[in-house]
Design a protein around this motif. Structure first.
Motif, PDB file in Angstrom:
ATOM      1  N   ILE A  63      -9.897  -1.764 -18.733  1.00  0.00           N
ATOM      2  CA  ILE A  63     -10.428  -0.631 -19.339  1.00  0.00           C
ATOM      3  C   ILE A  63     -11.747  -1.219 -20.091  1.00  0.00           C
ATOM      4  O   ILE A  63     -11.937  -2.301 -20.440  1.00  0.00           O
ATOM      5  N   PHE A  64     -12.778  -0.005 -20.220  1.00  0.00           N
ATOM      6  CA  PHE A  64     -13.923  -0.774 -20.851  1.00  0.00           C
ATOM      7  C   PHE A  64     -14.446   0.545 -21.694  1.00  0.00           C
ATOM      8  O   PHE A  64     -14.471   1.640 -21.548  1.00  0.00           O
ATOM      9  N   SER A  65     -15.215   0.009 -22.968  1.00  0.00           N
ATOM     10  CA  SER A  65     -15.622   1.086 -23.815  1.00  0.00           C
ATOM     11  C   SER A  65     -16.882   0.336 -24.542  1.00  0.00           C
ATOM     12  O   SER A  65     -16.928  -0.831 -24.584  1.00  0.00           O
ATOM     13  N   ASP A  66     -18.012   1.230 -24.859  1.00  0.00           N
ATOM     14  CA  ASP A  66     -19.133   0.556 -25.505  1.00  0.00           C
ATOM     15  C   ASP A  66     -19.412   1.842 -26.491  1.00  0.00           C
ATOM     16  O   ASP A  66     -19.030   2.785 -26.752  1.00  0.00           O
ATOM     17  N   SER A  67     -20.530   1.205 -27.425  1.00  0.00           N
ATOM     18  CA  SER A  67     -21.148   2.091 -28.587  1.00  0.00           C
ATOM     19  C   SER A  67     -21.944   3.081 -28.284  1.00  0.00           C
ATOM     20  O   SER A  67     -22.365   3.879 -28.898  1.00  0.00           O
ATOM     21  N   TRP A  68     -22.357   3.074 -26.697  1.00  0.00           N
ATOM     22  CA  TRP A  68     -22.970   4.320 -26.275  1.00  0.00           C
ATOM     23  C   TRP A  68     -22.293   5.499 -25.943  1.00  0.00           C
ATOM     24  O   TRP A  68     -22.843   6.245 -25.544  1.00  0.00           O
ATOM     25  N   GLY A  69     -20.966   5.074 -26.026  1.00  0.00           N
ATOM     26  CA  GLY A  69     -19.981   6.416 -25.484  1.00  0.00           C
ATOM     27  C   GLY A  69     -19.392   6.322 -24.054  1.00  0.00           C
ATOM     28  O   GLY A  69     -18.639   7.246 -23.788  1.00  0.00           O
ATOM     29  N   ILE A  70     -19.866   5.260 -23.543  1.00  0.00           N
ATOM     30  CA  ILE A  70     -19.357   5.088 -22.113  1.00  0.00           C
ATOM     31  C   ILE A  70     -18.005   4.555 -22.157  1.00  0.00           C
ATOM     32  O   ILE A  70     -17.593   3.542 -22.742  1.00  0.00           O
ATOM     33  N   GLN A  71     -17.014   5.357 -21.599  1.00  0.00           N
ATOM     34  CA  GLN A  71     -15.517   4.876 -21.172  1.00  0.00           C
ATOM     35  C   GLN A  71     -15.363   4.876 -19.946  1.00  0.00           C
ATOM     36  O   GLN A  71     -15.469   5.688 -19.260  1.00  0.00           O
ATOM     37  N   ALA A  72     -14.811   3.608 -19.367  1.00  0.00           N
ATOM     38  CA  ALA A  72     -14.614   3.299 -18.037  1.00  0.00           C
ATOM     39  C   ALA A  72     -13.093   2.830 -17.644  1.00  0.00           C
ATOM     40  O   ALA A  72     -12.490   2.127 -18.540  1.00  0.00           O
ATOM     41  N   ASN A  73     -12.656   3.115 -16.429  1.00  0.00           N
ATOM     42  CA  ASN A  73     -11.415   2.379 -15.944  1.00  0.00           C
ATOM     43  C   ASN A  73     -11.615   1.773 -14.469  1.00  0.00           C
ATOM     44  O   ASN A  73     -12.283   2.677 -13.817  1.00  0.00           O
ATOM     45  N   THR A  74     -11.033   0.603 -14.466  1.00  0.00           N
ATOM     46  CA  THR A  74     -11.101   0.345 -12.905  1.00  0.00           C
ATOM     47  C   THR A  74      -9.757  -0.198 -12.289  1.00  0.00           C
ATOM     48  O   THR A  74      -9.052  -1.058 -13.334  1.00  0.00           O
ATOM     49  N   TYR A  75      -9.295   0.401 -11.325  1.00  0.00           N
ATOM     50  CA  TYR A  75      -8.213  -0.238 -10.893  1.00  0.00           C
ATOM     51  C   TYR A  75      -8.257  -0.817  -9.362  1.00  0.00           C
ATOM     52  O   TYR A  75      -9.001  -0.388  -8.489  1.00  0.00           O
ATOM     53  N   LYS A  76      -7.662  -1.848  -9.116  1.00  0.00           N
ATOM     54  CA  LYS A  76      -7.820  -2.578  -7.844  1.00  0.00           C
ATOM     55  C   LYS A  76      -6.356  -3.083  -7.186  1.00  0.00           C
ATOM     56  O   LYS A  76      -5.575  -3.388  -8.055  1.00  0.00           O
ATOM     57  N   LEU A  77      -6.435  -2.809  -6.002  1.00  0.00           N
ATOM     58  CA  LEU A  77      -5.253  -3.500  -5.203  1.00  0.00           C
ATOM     59  C   LEU A  77      -5.291  -4.193  -3.999  1.00  0.00           C
ATOM     60  O   LEU A  77      -6.520  -3.638  -3.373  1.00  0.00           O
ATOM     61  N   GLY A  78      -4.935  -5.283  -3.793  1.00  0.00           N
ATOM     62  CA  GLY A  78      -5.032  -5.896  -2.671  1.00  0.00           C
ATOM     63  C   GLY A  78      -3.877  -6.655  -1.943  1.00  0.00           C
ATOM     64  O   GLY A  78      -3.061  -6.920  -2.552  1.00  0.00           O
ATOM     65  N   TYR A  79      -4.184  -7.049  -0.701  1.00  0.00           N
ATOM     66  CA  TYR A  79      -3.007  -7.815   0.010  1.00  0.00           C
ATOM     67  C   TYR A  79      -3.495  -8.870   0.892  1.00  0.00           C
ATOM     68  O   TYR A  79      -4.701  -8.555   1.634  1.00  0.00           O
ATOM     69  N   ILE A  80      -3.079  -9.848   0.761  1.00  0.00           N
ATOM     70  CA  ILE A  80      -3.632 -11.075   1.514  1.00  0.00           C
ATOM     71  C   ILE A  80      -2.600 -11.751   2.496  1.00  0.00           C
ATOM     72  O   ILE A  80      -1.263 -11.735   2.263  1.00  0.00           O
ATOM     73  N   HIS A  81      -2.940 -11.955   3.740  1.00  0.00           N
ATOM     74  CA  HIS A  81      -1.870 -12.263   4.745  1.00  0.00           C
ATOM     75  C   HIS A  81      -2.426 -13.581   5.649  1.00  0.00           C
ATOM     76  O   HIS A  81      -3.642 -13.225   6.071  1.00  0.00           O
ATOM     77  N   THR A  82      -1.571 -14.441   5.737  1.00  0.00           N
ATOM     78  CA  THR A  82      -2.166 -15.597   6.763  1.00  0.00           C
ATOM     79  C   THR A  82      -1.432 -15.348   7.992  1.00  0.00           C
ATOM     80  O   THR A  82      -0.305 -14.977   8.298  1.00  0.00           O
ATOM     81  N   PHE A  83      -2.433 -15.761   9.137  1.00  0.00           N
ATOM     82  CA  PHE A  83      -1.907 -15.881  10.298  1.00  0.00           C
ATOM     83  C   PHE A  83      -1.980 -17.207  10.993  1.00  0.00           C
ATOM     84  O   PHE A  83      -3.265 -17.672  11.020  1.00  0.00           O
ATOM     85  N   GLY A  84      -0.752 -17.809  11.327  1.00  0.00           N
ATOM     86  CA  GLY A  84      -0.781 -19.074  11.904  1.00  0.00           C
ATOM     87  C   GLY A  84      -1.335 -20.029  10.684  1.00  0.00           C
ATOM     88  O   GLY A  84      -1.160 -20.102   9.733  1.00  0.00           O
ATOM     89  N   ASP A  85      -1.986 -21.177  11.137  1.00  0.00           N
ATOM     90  CA  ASP A  85      -2.402 -22.004  10.283  1.00  0.00           C
ATOM     91  C   ASP A  85      -3.894 -21.980   9.859  1.00  0.00           C
ATOM     92  O   ASP A  85      -4.447 -22.518   8.968  1.00  0.00           O
ATOM     93  N   ASP A  86      -4.654 -21.154  10.646  1.00  0.00           N
ATOM     94  CA  ASP A  86      -6.031 -20.884  10.426  1.00  0.00           C
ATOM     95  C   ASP A  86      -6.668 -19.666   9.946  1.00  0.00           C
ATOM     96  O   ASP A  86      -7.833 -19.657   9.615  1.00  0.00           O
ATOM     97  N   TRP A  87      -5.899 -18.795   9.809  1.00  0.00           N
ATOM     98  CA  TRP A  87      -6.479 -17.392   9.634  1.00  0.00           C
ATOM     99  C   TRP A  87      -5.873 -16.802   8.080  1.00  0.00           C
ATOM    100  O   TRP A  87      -4.626 -17.036   8.063  1.00  0.00           O
ATOM    101  N   ILE A  88      -6.810 -16.266   7.375  1.00  0.00           N
ATOM    102  CA  ILE A  88      -6.309 -15.563   6.235  1.00  0.00           C
ATOM    103  C   ILE A  88      -7.165 -14.198   6.442  1.00  0.00           C
ATOM    104  O   ILE A  88      -8.429 -14.064   6.458  1.00  0.00           O
TER     105      ILE A  88
END
Length: 399
Positions: A261-286
């Motif tokens: 969440i973010f807010s400032d003295s100029w009246g801006i209010q913001a929300n950010t949502y992030k979701l991620g998934y990481i998977h390895t394949f064998g010994d070499d790939w991500i």
């Protein structure tokens, strides 16, 4: 009393209370820290990257080179060279000016010092382009304690900007920026890590873009409106708080999330949502898949169309000050090369990162439709939207 209660429930007040509580928690936790060694210096490495941005009438690309090397067991030094070659212009610039091209060069040097469980970092960065000069200094401290299950991080940055204007050698404005960060990362279980961080930013000086303008109704013109320069307040206070979570899955994969969440003295209010998934394949790939959604409300002094010239003391029409949202989808692929045990090089990774972003504006209109065969009344032009592609390709060598 109703006004007071409403103010206490505002997002800005929530962020401020989070900052106060986290600072207090850090002070209490700090009484227990300073134990035996566990923190580590960053790995020796060299990175070569090419980055590209295409969207909204702007093209940005260029190289970046990073070098990092340890000196003994306690010191690591780094240097980074980064170039942006910019061409085109965003829609709010095109409304009053022509496309342009310029190059921005950024140089930074840093030093990390390790003492027992404490890692201290100092970084100095300069940025230069034909009408803008900036320098910044950053100091950071992180500490592991409670059996290395908890990490406390503190940071402070100070920046100074010199703002010029192409075609006007007499134009020179200054800005000063201060940034304070505090954060705690906690290992909850062997599979889960949680984090909480807060940030306070204080800006003062010339804070708007000298090339951007606002529009106001003018019946004496063919199109029905005219332009004049933006005018922002010369101070801005911002607060942000972020909660992160990482969960490691039993089949060599992990999921992570972030809410901010973010807010400032100029009246801006913001929300950010992030979701991620990481998977390895064998010994070499991500492989990493991620999605991010951002939404903000407009600044108090923003309007797409003013009723007259100099209607208010402060005026903005920069689309970044408007009400808008964006959704980004990203994919990263990394391949690791292993070297022989007697080689000077330990390993190398080849990395490709791609992100597609869609922007939708709720109160910023596309004035470039003027001149089309369809007559559009002033103030009813279509709302602006665009998409952008961001690509990064880089090679990392560890030694």
């Amino acid at each position: 009393m109703a006004v007071i209660r409403q103010k206490m429930k505002s997002p800005q007040g929530t962020v401020r209370r989070l900052i106060i509580r986290l600072v207090f928690a850090c002070i209490i936790l700090g009484l227990f820290i300073w134990q035996t060694s566990a923190a580590v210096l960053p790995q020796d490495r060299s990175d070569a990257m090419y980055h590209s941005y295409e969207g909204g009438g702007i093209s940005i690309d260029g190289p970046s080179i990073l070098l990092r090397k340890k000196i003994g067991n306690n010191v690591s030094v780094s240097a980074n060279y980064y170039v942006d070659t910019i061409s085109g212009a965003s829609i709010d610039v095109l409304a009053t000016a022509s496309p342009y091209s310029e190059e921005r060069t950024e140089n930074s040097i840093g030093v990390d010092y390790l003492h027992n469980k404490t890692l201290m970092s100092v970084n100095y960065t300069t940025s230069s382009e034909n009408d803008f000069e900036a320098e910044s200094f950053h100091l950071g401290v992180s500490q592991d304690f409670f059996g290395d299950l908890t990490t406390l991080s503190l940071g402070y940055s100070k920046g100074n900007d010199e703002v010029g204007k192409t075609g006007d050698d007499s134009f020179l404005e200054l800005a000063e920026r201060h940034n304070y960060q505090i954060g705690i990362t906690q290992v909850i279980t062997k599979n889960m890590i949680l984090g909480l961080s807060v940030e306070n930013i204080s800006d003062q000086g010339f804070l708007n873009n000298p090339y951007r303008s606002v529009r106001f109704l003018d019946p004496n013109t063919e199109r029905g409106y005219s332009f004049e320069s933006e005018l922002y307040p010369n101070t801005r206070k911002s607060n942000a708080a972020a909660f992160t979570a990482n969960y490691y899955l039993p089949y060599r994969a992990s999921v992570y999330g972030e809410a901010k969440i973010f807010s400032d003295s100029w009246g801006i209010q913001a929300n950010t949502y992030k979701l991620g998934y990481i998977h390895t394949f064998g010994d070499d790939w991500i492989v990493e898949l991620r999605a991010r959604h951002y939404q903000q409300d407009k600044a108090d002094f923003y309007q797409d169309l003013y009723t007259r010239s100099a209607e208010f003391n402060f005026r903005a029409r920069d689309k970044e000050m408007s009400t808008f949202s964006n959704l980004s989808l990203g994919l990263s692929v990394s391949y690791e090369f292993q070297f022989s045990t007697d080689s000077l090089l330990k390993k190398s990774t080849l990395n490709l990162d791609f992100e597609h972003v869609n922007f939708d504006y709720d109160d910023f209109r596309n004035v470039l439709t003027h001149g089309s065969t369809e007559v559009v009344p002033v103030g009813t032009e279509p709302l602006y939207q665009f998409s952008a592609n961001i690509t990064r390709l880089y090679l990392s060598i560890f030694y």
